[in-house]
Write a protein that holds these residues in place. Structure first.
Motif, short mmCIF file in Angstrom:
data_model
loop_
_atom_site.label_atom_id
_atom_site.label_comp_id
_atom_site.label_asym_id
_atom_site.label_seq_id
_atom_site.Cartn_x
_atom_site.Cartn_y
_atom_site.Cartn_z
N MET A 76 4.92 50.02 59.38
CA MET A 76 4.29 50.42 59.23
C MET A 76 3.16 49.99 59.90
SD MET A 76 2.77 50.92 55.20
CE MET A 76 3.15 48.77 55.58
N ASN A 77 3.12 49.55 60.90
CA ASN A 77 2.82 48.73 62.17
C ASN A 77 1.04 48.42 61.95
OD1 ASN A 77 2.70 46.81 64.48
ND2 ASN A 77 3.58 48.66 65.99
N GLY A 78 1.07 47.88 60.85
CA GLY A 78 -0.68 48.73 60.51
C GLY A 78 -1.34 49.90 60.36
N ASP A 79 -0.37 50.44 61.20
CA ASP A 79 -1.05 52.28 61.00
C ASP A 79 -1.15 52.86 59.55
OD1 ASP A 79 -1.96 55.67 61.53
OD2 ASP A 79 0.02 55.70 62.11
N PRO A 80 -2.69 53.01 59.35
CA PRO A 80 -3.16 54.19 57.63
C PRO A 80 -2.16 55.11 57.38
CG PRO A 80 -4.62 53.82 59.50
CD PRO A 80 -4.36 53.25 60.18
N ASN A 81 -2.03 55.76 58.39
CA ASN A 81 -1.55 57.24 57.93
C ASN A 81 0.60 57.33 57.43
OD1 ASN A 81 -3.34 58.11 59.40
ND2 ASN A 81 -2.37 58.25 61.62
N LEU A 82 0.85 55.82 57.86
CA LEU A 82 2.64 55.47 57.35
C LEU A 82 2.43 54.97 55.67
CD1 LEU A 82 3.59 54.45 61.12
CD2 LEU A 82 3.88 56.40 59.62
N LEU A 83 1.15 54.88 55.38
CA LEU A 83 0.79 53.55 55.12
C LEU A 83 2.09 54.40 53.17
CD1 LEU A 83 -0.58 51.73 53.30
CD2 LEU A 83 -2.41 53.38 52.44
N LEU A 84 2.48 55.75 53.07
CA LEU A 84 3.67 56.47 51.93
C LEU A 84 4.61 56.32 52.38
CD1 LEU A 84 2.96 58.27 48.70
CD2 LEU A 84 3.91 59.89 50.62
N PRO A 85 4.75 56.39 53.67
CA PRO A 85 6.75 56.12 54.31
C PRO A 85 6.54 54.79 53.70
CG PRO A 85 5.40 57.60 55.76
CD PRO A 85 4.75 57.64 55.04
N GLY A 86 5.35 53.79 54.18
CA GLY A 86 5.60 52.33 54.48
C GLY A 86 6.25 52.17 52.38
N PHE A 87 5.80 52.86 51.93
CA PHE A 87 5.55 52.68 50.33
C PHE A 87 7.26 52.73 50.06
CE2 PHE A 87 4.89 53.30 45.75
CZ PHE A 87 4.94 52.12 45.30
N LEU A 88 7.46 54.36 50.55
CA LEU A 88 8.56 54.55 50.56
C LEU A 88 9.96 53.85 50.92
CD1 LEU A 88 8.19 58.74 51.07
CD2 LEU A 88 8.20 57.18 48.16
N ILE A 89 9.95 53.15 51.87
CA ILE A 89 10.41 52.42 52.29
C ILE A 89 10.86 50.92 51.56
CG2 ILE A 89 11.01 50.01 54.49
CD1 ILE A 89 10.57 52.64 55.94
N SER A 90 9.75 50.44 51.06
CA SER A 90 9.47 49.27 49.71
C SER A 90 10.06 49.78 48.42
CB SER A 90 8.03 49.04 49.78
OG SER A 90 7.87 47.62 50.46
N LEU A 91 10.11 51.02 48.59
CA LEU A 91 10.90 51.28 47.26
C LEU A 91 11.86 51.66 47.31
CD1 LEU A 91 9.39 54.25 45.26
CD2 LEU A 91 9.93 51.57 44.49
N SER A 92 12.73 52.27 49.10
CA SER A 92 14.48 52.44 48.76
C SER A 92 14.50 50.73 48.69
CB SER A 92 14.23 52.88 50.07
OG SER A 92 13.28 53.69 50.37
N VAL A 93 13.66 50.28 49.62
CA VAL A 93 14.68 48.45 49.49
C VAL A 93 14.94 47.82 48.32
CG1 VAL A 93 14.28 46.10 50.31
CG2 VAL A 93 14.22 47.32 51.53
N GLY A 94 14.24 48.12 46.45
CA GLY A 94 14.26 47.76 45.36
C GLY A 94 15.41 48.66 45.09
N LEU A 95 15.48 50.05 45.35
CA LEU A 95 17.03 51.16 45.31
C LEU A 95 18.10 50.17 45.24
CD1 LEU A 95 15.13 54.07 44.55
CD2 LEU A 95 15.93 52.94 42.96
N VAL A 96 17.83 49.84 46.86
CA VAL A 96 19.31 49.65 47.01
C VAL A 96 19.61 47.78 46.31
CG1 VAL A 96 20.63 48.60 49.33
CG2 VAL A 96 19.07 50.79 49.24
N ILE A 97 18.40 47.35 47.08
CA ILE A 97 18.92 45.56 46.27
C ILE A 97 19.24 46.19 44.67
CG2 ILE A 97 17.96 43.48 45.95
CD1 ILE A 97 16.79 43.48 48.62
#
Lengths: 338, 314
Positions: free
Chosen positions: B86-107
């Protein structure tokens, strides 16, 4: 192309030999290893990056044959002792150590010395007499904070102390320095003390827990990596922001700059530059070179003031920590200055 | 038996008694107003413990040997990758959250594959895999602290009438998870597997599927915790997950969930999370030195586990 490269090498060699005279010839076959006990925070990462930068340049210039870094996975004394024994067996000429414990590695360090290996410890130093020590005057690092506050707040007032990781030598030293400073400046009183583990989120949590029970706090004395968290906790509690001493982290300096621009907020920042690893590297190189080096060296800490804030912030990598890397000449200055 | 007399036998009651006791001590020293502020802070920080502890509770309930030690690394990796992206960009909030979720799913998936395919005991599998996750976090960003988008930071610390919004969200999540545990096929399967794995298998429960879903759920919850924790504290740090390893287990156990598995409750998680925060705050308020603080913390935790862990005779 080929001539060009050789030409460059010649220039490098000439420049190098002008600066360091005998050094190149004597240590070009020597191998230096870094034994590091922990890599799990931004300071240690910067320390390793600095080592790699200066070390690989030294290898490329032919000053030494190798400058390899090894980090143990579990931050444990036994593991690091075994690692040092391995490094001895691998035939390194010098081992630079950031130690997990001041005493715990002494056996392995003694083995290294007996095997003719030069041992230089820094940051986390070892007490074994045969090793060289590059120590930071952590007590002084605590004391300068109180001295700064004494200048700023002539009437004194209540302080909140944020300590580091309980049970660690560095935490005891900085805290002792802070308390010594408060004893000399009786106008200050430490109203509360919490452990922030040198981490913003831990400090934020600890400060948020104790803050409601505290009277008005004039200033917060810290150990580095905890100032931003403290600021967040004061903000969340709706309290006026006291003078919070910062610890050279990028987020802390950024926050300070924002406050300075918005309201003329003034404070100071102090910590150790992670590049102290490069000083240790050059000290090892100098010892291998046969130069006389005192067994105990003191490295100055890096202080950022209201006036140097902008410059330091500009030179600090986003998200990292303010750093200074040592050249051979800087290092010789530190060695001879002692 | 009236509800009141059966209360002391509820395993979760002791955590709440402990929390209220700590709160009363803080108020007696610092006053009512301070008490309210401390409770608000406890709710803020306790929320993060609860998110992680819910997952750990489900895992521990699966029975002896089931515990997930990769959680600190999962929190760190999820927060690091999301903040960096996200690098501080509020427009990327949703994709950023999806990245978090995928990290959880993969782990979660990786953890379970190690446990199932390589037949490694969960403690060892998750602990050794955590080195992999932590190293990935170190490698990906070298410990540089990337600020969260401002809107995420604001959300993570915002409050309604003194109650953190995140706390309300996690309270709702807790109710949903309590329903899942006690009323759905999946939750009851987790309890059954924890009580007797063989019997559960014979009864037609697909044990490995239940275990997979449990480990997966835990990793996803930890990843979500990392995402919001980074928002809350101003960025991801390599050691941000460290204190969640022991705390996630302590909160579950103090909260009255059986270490032997097969018996769990969510009410206790909140009591235990508040209790631990208030305990440390109380000891800090009383000005005890770190040594005494650790001794008292340890003694009280052992005490509570001893009392709450005693099986009632009835």
């Amino acid at each position: 192309m080929k001539i060009n490269t050789i030409g460059k090498l010649c220039i490098l060699a000439t420049v190098g030999s002008m600066a360091t005279t005998s050094a190149i010839a004597d240590t070009s076959g020597k191998r230096i290893a870094l034994s590091n006990n922990y890599a799990g925070n931004s300071w240690r990462q910067a320390m390793l990056t600095s080592w790699d930068k200066v070390g690989s340049a030294a290898v490329a210039d032919g000053v030494v044959a190798a400058a390899d870094a090894f980090t143990t996975a579990e931050n444990q004394v036994t593991e690091q002792a075994a690692q040092i024994q391995n490094l001895i067996l691998q035939g390194y000429d010098a081992i630079v150590i950031n130690a997990a414990s001041p005493e715990g590695l002494n056996g392995a360090v003694k083995e290294a010395c007996d095997a003719g290996v030069v041992v230089v410890s820094f940051d986390g130093i070892v007490t074994e007499p045969c090793a060289y020590r590059i120590a930071v005057d952590f007590k002084q690092m605590g004391k300068v904070q109180v001295e700064y506050l004494a200048d700023r707040l002539s009437d004194g007032g209540n302080l909140l102390e944020i300590r580091g990781l309980a049970g660690v030598f560095v935490d005891d030293e900085i805290s002792a320095g802070i308390h010594a400073g408060v004893e000399e400046n009786a106008q200050f009183e430490i109203q509360g003390s919490v452990h922030g583990d040198w981490a913003q989120d831990v400090a934020q949590k600890a400060v948020a827990g104790i803050l409601p029970s505290l009277p008005e706090i004039k200033a917060v004395v810290t150990q580095g990596g905890d100032g931003y968290g403290a600021a967040q906790a004061f903000k969340a509690a709706g309290r006026p922001t006291p003078i919070i001493v910062m610890g050279n982290r990028h987020d802390e300096l950024t926050w300070w700059k924002e406050q300075k621009d918005a309201s003329g907020y003034e404070t100071m920042s102090v910590s150790i530059a992670p590049g102290v690893s490069t000083l240790a590297f050059w000290v090892a190189q100098q010892v291998l070179d046969g130069n006389s080096v005192p067994q105990d060296l003191t490295v100055p800490f890096l202080e950022i003031t209201q006036d140097t804030l902008e410059e330091s912030l500009a030179n600090t990598q986003a998200g990292g920590v303010a750093n200074v890397e040592y050249t051979l000449d800087d290092s010789i200055a530190v060695i001879t200055g002692n | 038996m009236s509800p009141l007399t059966s209360l002391p036998q509820k395993p979760w009651i002791w955590a709440w008694i402990g929390a209220i006791l700590m709160w009363l001590i803080i108020m007696s020293v610092s006053g009512i107003v301070a008490g309210g502020q401390v409770m608000s802070a406890a709710a803020s920080f306790g929320t993060f413990f609860v998110i992680v502890a819910i997952g750990q509770m489900f895992v521990i309930t699966l029975g002896p040997g089931n515990v997930d030690l990769s959680i600190p690394a999962c929190i760190t990796l999820s927060a690091t990758l999301a903040m960096k992206f996200m690098n501080g960009d509020p427009n990327l909030l949703l994709p950023g959250f999806l990245i978090s979720l995928s990290v959880g799913l993969v782990i979660g998936t990786l953890n379970f594959l190690l446990i199932l395919l390589l037949r490694i005991p969960p403690i060892i599998a998750t602990l050794s895999a955590s080195f992999l996750y932590q190293s990935t976090a170190i490698w990906s960003n070298r410990g540089l602290r990337v600020k969260p988008p401002e809107v995420l930071g604001d959300f993570a610390v915002s409050k309604i009438l003194g109650v953190p919004i995140l706390t309300i969200v996690v309270l709702i999540l807790s109710v949903a998870m309590a329903f899942t545990l006690h009323r759905t096929r999946f939750g009851l399967s987790v309890l059954a597997v924890g009580q007797n794995q063989k019997a559960a298998k014979l009864a037609g429960i697909r044990v490995e599927r239940v275990r997979f879903l449990t480990y997966l759920m835990y990793a996803v919850l930890a990843a979500i915790c990392g995402f919001f924790l980074a928002g809350f504290s101003g960025g991801a740090a390599l050691n941000m997950g460290e204190q969640y390893l022991l705390m996630s287990i302590a909160v579950v156990v103090i909260g009255g969930t059986s270490v032997a598995g097969g018996d769990a409750n969510l009410t206790g998680l909140w009591g235990a999370s508040l209790f631990i925060f208030l305990l440390v705050s109380m000891l800090n308020t009383l000005g005890l030195s770190a040594g005494y603080r650790l001794i008292v913390t340890g003694a009280i935790i052992v005490g509570i586990i001893a009392i709450s862990g005693r099986k009632s005779a009835i």
